[in-house]
Write an enzyme that holds these catalytic residues in place. Structure first.
Site, PDB file in Angstrom:
ATOM      1  N   LYS A 170      -0.980  -1.083  -4.333  1.00 11.00           N
ATOM      2  CA  LYS A 170      -2.076  -0.128  -4.324  1.00 11.00           C
ATOM      3  C   LYS A 170      -1.449   1.256  -4.374  1.00 11.00           C
ATOM      4  CE  LYS A 170      -5.919   1.725  -1.606  1.00 11.00           C
ATOM      5  NZ  LYS A 170      -6.717   1.643  -0.353  1.00 11.00           N
ATOM      6  N   TYR A 212       0.866  -1.172   0.000  1.00 14.87           N
ATOM      7  CA  TYR A 212       0.000   0.000   0.000  1.00 14.87           C
ATOM      8  C   TYR A 212       0.910   1.231   0.000  1.00 14.87           C
ATOM      9  CZ  TYR A 212      -3.977   2.970   1.463  1.00 14.87           C
ATOM     10  OH  TYR A 212      -4.956   3.933   1.550  1.00 14.87           O
TER      11      TYR A 212
END
Length: 296
Positions: A165, A137
């Site tokens: 992400k 992330y």
């Protein structure tokens, strides 16, 4: 460790609460089935949108259990958020990821700003210890750690990394360079900034992890399909409308407006959030509701 490529829209589920602040398990299960009914490829349990820091251990386990059961029933992907900044702490937490999870979603180390080499060493250590593939992330405006395209491509080559992400706040040159470069076939670039997902898809992103996809889920799925089919005119028109909706849903701290809209539509029993978050004001919810109606 088998790493299947993640594609499409993955919804980081909110955590529904009753009016008196308790976890509403039935509402969570219904919501999970609902977004999958509309075409979402998977769910994210204990993402930021789910307020994981405000849940106790039993509540976190219940959320993961419900999402795991629904994904198993529906043949959908399940990502589980695993927090923490210290490598040993995260490696230990990964051992408890529910069996059957597709991947764990874990932050680029926040606050410590270890540099690119430290980030790569962190993820090499985690993948060596993790029973499931990892999705990094990357959200530099929260972690304080920016990564260039070369580092992101090197991260993609680490065995056990399933994707990233990307939530950099913009379509910056490093993102463009990453998507333009060669990546391992199993490694997915997933947009994480809802407003800029449309241009990321145009550049070749495989999909997104989107809080906004609680609302107009089928339209977000249609957007991904349009870009992948090369229907540029449809993708542009739909992308403009969805970006406006996403901006309205993030007008106040996430997930407060989303919960307000879901409650107004009768999909959750209460718009309640837990401190330090406060419920969204009525004007923000009304604006987002109007855009959700016009988006379809």
């Amino acid at each position: 460790m088998e790493t299947a490529k993640l594609r499409g829209i993955h919804v980081p589920l909110i955590t529904p609460f009753t009016a008196d602040g308790r976890l509403d398990r039935a509402a969570l299960e219904k919501l999970a089935h609902g977004v999958l009914d509309e075409g979402a490829a998977g769910l994210v349990a204990l993402g930021t949108t789910g307020e994981p820091g405000a849940l106790d251990a039993a509540e976190q386990a219940a959320v993961v259990g419900i999402c795991a059961r629904v994904c198993a029933e529906r043949g959908a992907a399940l990502l589980v958020g695993v927090g923490g900044g210290a490598t040993r702490q995260v490696a230990a937490a990964l051992q408890d990821v529910t069996p059957g999870a597709t991947a764990a979603l874990t932050l680029v180390p926040p606050f410590v700003r270890p540099g690119a080499a430290g980030v790569l060493a962190h993820f090499r250590e985690l993948t060596a210890a993790s029973p499931v593939p990892l999705v990094a992330y990357h959200i530099p405006y929260r972690t304080g750690q920016a990564l260039d395209a070369e580092t992101l491509r090197e991260l993609a080559s680490v065995p056990g990394m399933a994707g990233v992400k990307l939530a950099t706040g913009a379509v910056d040159p490093e993102v463009v360079a990453l998507l333009a470069g060669e990546l391992p076939p199993h490694f997915a670039v997933l947009g994480g900034d809802d407003v800029v997902l449309p241009p990321l898809l145009a550049l070749g992103a495989a999909g997104g992890i989107l809080a906004s996809a609680h609302i107009a889920t089928a339209r977000w799925v249609e957007l991904v399909d349009a870009w992948q089919a090369g229907d540029v005119a449809r993708a542009r028109e739909l992308g403009h409308r969805l970006s406006r909706l996403a901006a309205a849903l993030f007008a106040e701290p996430n997930p407060t407006v989303i919960k307000g809209v879901l409650h107004a539509r009768g999909r959750i029993p209460s718009p309640a959030v837990r401190l330090p978050l406060l419920p969204a004001n009525a004007a923000s919810v009304s604006r987002a509701l109007d855009l959700a109606v016009s988006t379809g």
